[in-house]
Scaffold this active site. Structure first.
Site, PDB file in Angstrom:
ATOM      1  CG  ASP A 116      -1.743   1.225   1.348  1.00  0.00           C
ATOM      2  OD1 ASP A 116      -2.217   1.696   0.310  1.00  0.00           O
ATOM      3  OD2 ASP A 116      -1.915   1.726   2.474  1.00  0.00           O
TER       4      ASP A 116
ATOM      5  CG  ASP B  54      -2.514   1.455   7.443  1.00  0.00           C
ATOM      6  OD1 ASP B  54      -3.356   0.684   6.959  1.00  0.00           O
ATOM      7  OD2 ASP B  54      -2.634   2.696   7.385  1.00  0.00           O
TER       8      ASP B  54
ATOM      9  CG  ASP C 171      -4.639  -2.669   4.631  1.00  0.00           C
ATOM     10  OD1 ASP C 171      -5.034  -2.998   5.771  1.00  0.00           O
ATOM     11  OD2 ASP C 171      -3.582  -2.073   4.427  1.00  0.00           O
TER      12      ASP C 171
END
Length: 816
Positions: free
Chosen positions: A520, A711, A715
């Site tokens: 990401d 993190d 996600d």
């Protein structure tokens, strides 16, 4: 983060979260105005300092709603049906009159006195006998607690069952309790069909075994000395030495038989030693058992020391925490009972019970057990602290920012618990292969003792029986079933020391085989601290008005871009009457009778806004009443260690690196060029990222695994899809800990390359131990068939091999 530039799907469009309306923004100031502090047991200026700090804290966090007070249920019991005000009365030392509840404001906290309510100062002036009488009357007036809750609260302390016992009786009692626990674990593993984990000796068992083996050695030496003078006396001494050493082995075999485990190392040692004794090799039979006991004792000492160095993060949370209300009244609760926005006191030398933000106090915290950082971190006002950290300094006041189950230390414990049953394929094959291999060895030994004498009359059958018994000793799998699991356990422990927590040896093995890493962007490869770079106005709207409109529309959104815009606006945003969020695109709001659209270019185009320019970068467009009004350009900073971390991954075998982000092309490509990423996929909605991750998994290079690094905030799906889901930092929640295989408790990307290096080294050492053990045992089997190796030499070689492989596995803890 699943989608930093796309809007989160957690909040449905058109729904406004409770307590997030602009009308509630001033609630903390109104509450603070009602506070009146009475005399308490703290220093005279303490309450004033607390109230001033709380007032400043409330102004710093205007968007936080006032949550309703709810009683925290105890695990395993039904929720107690107790009104919030009465529940608060149970914990306060001073009695209070029952107050009517305001149905229109159920979120009002009981810590704040209402109109007509007696002040705490007046109640505390009661004499001690009257206070106790009032407390008894107040307690009788309360409704009865739930039975299970009352049982937990009123449960008397259990007496010490070893009280009055002598030292020997106490040792026997603890040994019996330990055997019962081991039996229970074996039965549970047998019911689940899983392999029993190896349990090393305790120090008391080691001492007892040492004494027992020493006595056996004395009788063995006496037998050797008296063998020439009297065979009968020597035989009795040999028999005593043999019984001293063989009885514990026979007990283990009998115990395993009762649990359905018929073939193990104890059976091989028992059969081989008993056969040697029957063949007249009395001394050698005892030597085999003595050497086996010495080897097991030494290897267990190394194994126990390794266990101690890999202590779990279960003893770093205090049993009680000091919660203080806005009147300065302190009460003791468990960490699980602390609510978000509660105020917690921590004194020097105590461990912090909850994740929070410091409101007052200065000192240092040692969070080595969580993050792996060896240097203590300074604590100042507005600093974030983690539960489990050891605090040293002045009296600390902090505001809880998470529930206990969402704290970083809770995520670590959850990962460790789930990882107990997740074994690497190498470890699983060794454990199951050894269990299947022993019956085959027994059959081959029987055939070796019977078939060769039928075709070779020059060698007596007794010799072939001796060789068959020796092969049983050679094929004892102790070294294999100890060293390989110990290697993975040492690797997991070394990772924990670096603040990297994995779900069992399965995650270690998959991490060692990485060939593709998907990142990401925002918050992972970049700092995640978005700031305004420039503002584009129009003829009708200047820069100040553009920022004011954007802040007003975004004030209820939790998206990082929205937070950055609201933080940049120094004044209080205007009140809005309507709010609607479009995940991955932006928001719609209404100020008075005017409509606002704030979001990316895709939202503007879909809503028919004309004249929207194409600006490069991370851009927030603003439309007023359907017309383009201006744009805000934001920028982020690439983490300084990101390029080094990506380079380190590639040097260890990663063949492909990818970025998945909802950001636009320009900032994404700039980040990829600065870090060294091979492929970028930009402008993705949250659901598109999951689909793209599935596509990438189908294109993994042969013989490798794929990792997703984020993190752990938005996600979750990507973490679940990847072979190795890596959640960076402490911003995640319980869901991220469940979805991820690896938790890295800092945002430093260098820990990612450290994790892969430790995992690769761990996997290599486990392979080394397995290959070494198998190679030496094959050689010993061939030498035994040829008649070169004797039984005591075989057991001595096995003992040395066990010690060598255990020491080789233990050196993983020294990996840098």
């Amino acid at each position: 983060m699943d989608e930093k530039k796309n809007r989160s799907e957690d909040q449905p469009a058109g729904n406004r979260e409770e307590g997030q309306t602009p009308q509630n923004m001033g609630a903390p100031e109104e509450l603070l105005a009602q506070v009146s502090a009475g005399p308490i047991a703290f220093p005279d200026d303490f309450v004033e300092n607390i109230l001033s700090d709380l007032e400043e804290s409330a102004s710093d966090f205007p968007e936080l709603p006032v949550e309703p007070l709810t009683a925290t249920p105890i695990a395993g019991s039904a929720p107690a049906q107790t009104p919030p005000q009465e529940a608060e009365e149970k914990t306060d030392s001073a009695p209070q009159e029952e107050l009517p509840q305001d149905e229109e404001q159920p979120e009002a906290k009981e810590d704040v006195p209402e109109e007509g309510q007696p002040e705490a100062a007046e109640e505390e002036e009661l004499p001690e006998p009257e206070r106790e009488t009032a407390e008894e009357e107040n307690t009788e007036a309360l409704p009865p607690l739930d039975e299970s809750l009352a049982l937990v609260q009123n449960e008397p302390e259990q007496p010490d069952e070893t009280e009055g016992m002598s030292l020997i009786e106490r040792a026997r009692y603890h040994a019996r309790m330990r055997r019962r626990e081991q039996t229970r674990l074996r039965r549970e593993n047998a019911r689940r069909g899983g392999a029993e984990p190896y349990q090393p000796m305790s120090m008391m068992d080691v001492r007892f075994t040492s004494v027992r083996l020493a006595v056996a050695v004395v009788f063995l030496l006496l037998g050797l000395l008296l063998q020439r003078t009297s065979d009968t006396v020597a035989f009795i001494l040999y028999l005593i030495a043999y019984l001293i050493t063989v009885l514990p082995i026979a007990a283990n075999v009998a115990r395993n038989f009762t649990h359905g485990k018929y073939f193990d190392e104890y059976l091989l040692i028992l059969v081989s030693s008993f056969g040697a004794f029957l063949l007249g090799l009395h001394a050698e039979a005892s030597v085999v058992l003595i050497l086996h006991g010495v080897g097991k004792m030494i290897s267990d000492l190394v194994l126990s020391s390794t266990h101690k160095s890999l202590s779990q993060q279960v003893d770093f949370i205090p049993e009680r925490a000091s919660v203080v209300n806005m009147q300065g009244e302190e009460r003791q609760v468990t960490p699980a009972e602390i609510r978000v926005d509660d105020f917690v006191l921590v004194r020097t030398g105590e461990r912090i019970p909850i994740d929070g933000i410091v409101l007052r106090g200065e000192g240092i915290v040692d969070d080595t057990v969580l993050t792996g950082d060896s240097e203590p971190a300074p604590v100042v006002k507005n600093a974030k602290v983690l539960a489990g950290s050891l605090y040293t300094g002045s009296l600390l006041l902090l505001r809880a920012t998470a529930k206990f189950e969402d704290c970083a230390v809770s995520q670590i414990m959850r990962v460790q618990e789930e990882g107990a049953g997740r074994k690497a394929s190498l470890e699983d094959s060794v454990m199951h292969g050894a269990a299947r291999f022993i019956p085959v060895i027994v059959v081959l030994a029987i055939l070796l003792s019977v078939i060769p004498p039928l075709f070779n009359s020059s060698t007596p059958m007794q010799n072939w029986v001796y060789r068959a018994l020796t092969i049983l000793v050679v094929c004892c799998p102790t070294a294999l079933v100890i060293s390989v699991p110990l290697s993975f356990m040492g690797g997991s422990g070394r990772l924990s020391q670096k603040g990297i927590h994995v779900k069992g040896s399965e995650a270690v093995e998959k991490m060692a085989e990485l060939r593709m890493v998907v990142f990401d962007k925002t918050g992972t490869l970049t700092e995640g601290n978005l700031r305004i770079k420039e503002i584009h106005g129009t003829q009708d709207f200047n820069q100040e008005s553009i920022l004011a409109l954007a802040a007003a529309a975004e004030q209820l959104s939790k998206h990082p871009v929205a937070r950055a815009v609201v933080s940049a606006y120094q004044s209080v945003p205007q009140k809005i009457s309507e709010f609607e969020e479009f995940p991955g695109r932006g928001v719609r709001a209404r100020i008075g009778n005017r409509n606002l659209l704030v979001g990316n270019r895709r939202l503007m185009v879909s809503r028919g806004v004309k004249g929207v320019p194409d600006i490069r970068g991370t851009v927030v467009y603003v439309a007023y009443e359907g017309d383009y009004a201006g744009a805000i350009v934001l920028e982020d900073t690439v983490r300084p260690e990101a390029a080094e971390a990506v380079s380190g991954l590639k040097s260890q075998g990663v063949l492909r690196t990818v970025i998945l982000t909802g950001d636009t092309e320009s900032p994404t490509q700039q980040t990829a060029d600065a870090v060294g990423i091979d492929t970028v996929h930009y402008g993705l909605l949250p659901e598109e990222k999951a689909s793209k991750m599935e596509f990438l998994l189908r294109t993994i290079p042969t013989d490798g695994t794929a990792a997703y690094v984020g993190d752990g905030v938005n996600d979750i799906e990507e973490l679940k899809l990847a072979d190795v889901g890596v959640a960076m930092g402490v911003a995640g929640s319980q869901e991220s800990a469940d979805a991820a295989n690896v938790l890295i408790m800092t945002n430093s990307l260098t820990r990612l390359s450290d994790a892969m290096r430790v995992c690769r080294r761990t996997h290599n050492i486990a392979l080394q131990n397995m290959v070494l053990v198998l190679a030496i045992k094959v050689i010993l089997v061939l030498l035994t068939i040829l008649g070169v190796t004797s039984m005591w030499q075989a057991i001595a070689a096995d003992v040395l091999l066990t010690i060598l492989t255990v020491l080789n596995a233990a050196r993983i803890l020294g990996i840098k």
